[in-house]
Design an enzyme around this catalytic site. Structure first.
Site, mmCIF file in Angstrom:
data_model
loop_
_atom_site.group_PDB
_atom_site.id
_atom_site.type_symbol
_atom_site.label_atom_id
_atom_site.label_comp_id
_atom_site.label_asym_id
_atom_site.label_seq_id
_atom_site.Cartn_x
_atom_site.Cartn_y
_atom_site.Cartn_z
ATOM 1 N N HIS A 165 4.298 14.832 7.650
ATOM 2 C CA HIS A 165 2.954 14.868 7.062
ATOM 3 C C HIS A 165 2.654 13.696 6.122
ATOM 4 C CE1 HIS A 165 -0.731 17.113 6.430
ATOM 5 N NE2 HIS A 165 -0.585 17.074 5.120
ATOM 6 N N SER A 177 -4.840 14.294 4.924
ATOM 7 C CA SER A 177 -4.857 15.751 4.927
ATOM 8 C C SER A 177 -6.222 16.267 4.461
ATOM 9 C CB SER A 177 -3.697 16.270 4.072
ATOM 10 O OG SER A 177 -3.424 17.623 4.342
ATOM 11 N N ASP A 192 5.044 16.709 12.143
ATOM 12 C CA ASP A 192 4.219 17.358 11.119
ATOM 13 C C ASP A 192 4.184 18.871 11.309
ATOM 14 O OD1 ASP A 192 2.309 18.051 9.224
ATOM 15 O OD2 ASP A 192 1.017 16.346 9.684
#
EC number: 3.1.1.85
Length: 259
Positions: free
Chosen positions: A235, A82, A207
């Site tokens: 995620h 991320s 996600d």
């Protein structure tokens, strides 16, 4: 920053740096470090201001990258999840001699929606920023829920994420706001086309934060890179589908480094 936290472990010969995402700490990797440790020498960082790397300061993307790099091995495979993907990418662009390969997990070169580019709207990030003012812990918990949304074991994985997050000091409000600023304003879509080292991008089909349709767009824009979509994941594929995630990483490693 003098108190940057790094935990190193593993018996492998190749150094492997892992960078966590916004709001979290390096405890996020707890499920995979034992399995990775037989293949790599792992270096897990709490990013500046997060977890055991507590700080009152806020940091820009270049400042975070330089701070981490000072405590990193001379050369390594760099993996970023991320927001950590932005940091690993920044290091690969600015210090290519330090990066053997780049892996981004559920990350994007541009996190905020642009013309014909799928992403979080800037209003969503603004909403998180406003909530941080009065409800820091609740805001982080809401963010954790988004990370597992739609998966088979969403509740179990959210519980794991919470235990990882709250096992260490929480980041200060200013640190979190600075992180949101990185997500809002970073755009590496053009610059990352210049990456010359092996580059793997991993996505979760479910996600809610990083749409997997980004994979196809970047396959076309960056034909020298590789992508994998994990179809049952959201995620946090390294938590929800640990074995599959490890298999993807090892396949990439063996392709480029097992000779």
């Amino acid at each position: 920053m003098k108190n940057l936290y790094r935990y190193s472990c593993g018996e492998g010969k190749l150094d492997f740096v892992m960078l966590h995402g916004w709001g979290m700490n390096s405890n996020a990797w707890r499920y995979i470090i034992n399995r990775f440790g037989s293949h790599f020498r792992l270096h897990l960082f709490d990013l500046p201001g997060y977890g055991f790397s507590q700080s009152e300061e806020s940091f820009t993307l270049p400042e975070i990258s330089e701070t981490v790099l000072k405590k990193a091995p001379p050369q390594a495979i760099w993996l970023g999840w991320s927001m950590g993907g932005c940091i690993a990418s920044e290091i690969a662009l600015r210090y290519p001699e330090r990066v053997l390969a780049l892996i981004t997990v559920c990350s994007s070169p541009c996190f905020v929606s642009q013309h014909q580019w799928p992403r979080i709207s800037w209003q969503v990030l603004s909403c998180f920023e406003q909530k941080l003012e009065d409800h820091l812990q609740n805001t982080l918990e809401q963010f954790l829920l988004l990370q597992t949304l739609g998966t088979l074991n969403s509740q179990r994985d959210t519980t794991s994420l919470k235990s990882f997050l709250f096992s260490r000091p929480l980041p200060k409000k200013e640190v979190l706001k600075a992180g949101l600023k990185i997500l809002r304003y970073t755009d590496m879509r053009d610059s990352l086309n210049a990456i010359s080292v092996p580059f793997l991008r991993i996505y979760g089909k479910l996600d809610a934060l990083v749409p997997c349709k980004i994979a196809e767009l970047l396959d076309e824009a960056w034909p020298h890179t590789e992508s994998v979509i994990m179809h049952q994941s959201a995620h946090v594929p390294f938590i929800s589908h640990t074995d599959d995630f490890l298999e993807v990483i090892l396949y990439f490693y063996q392709k480029y480094f097992s000779h």
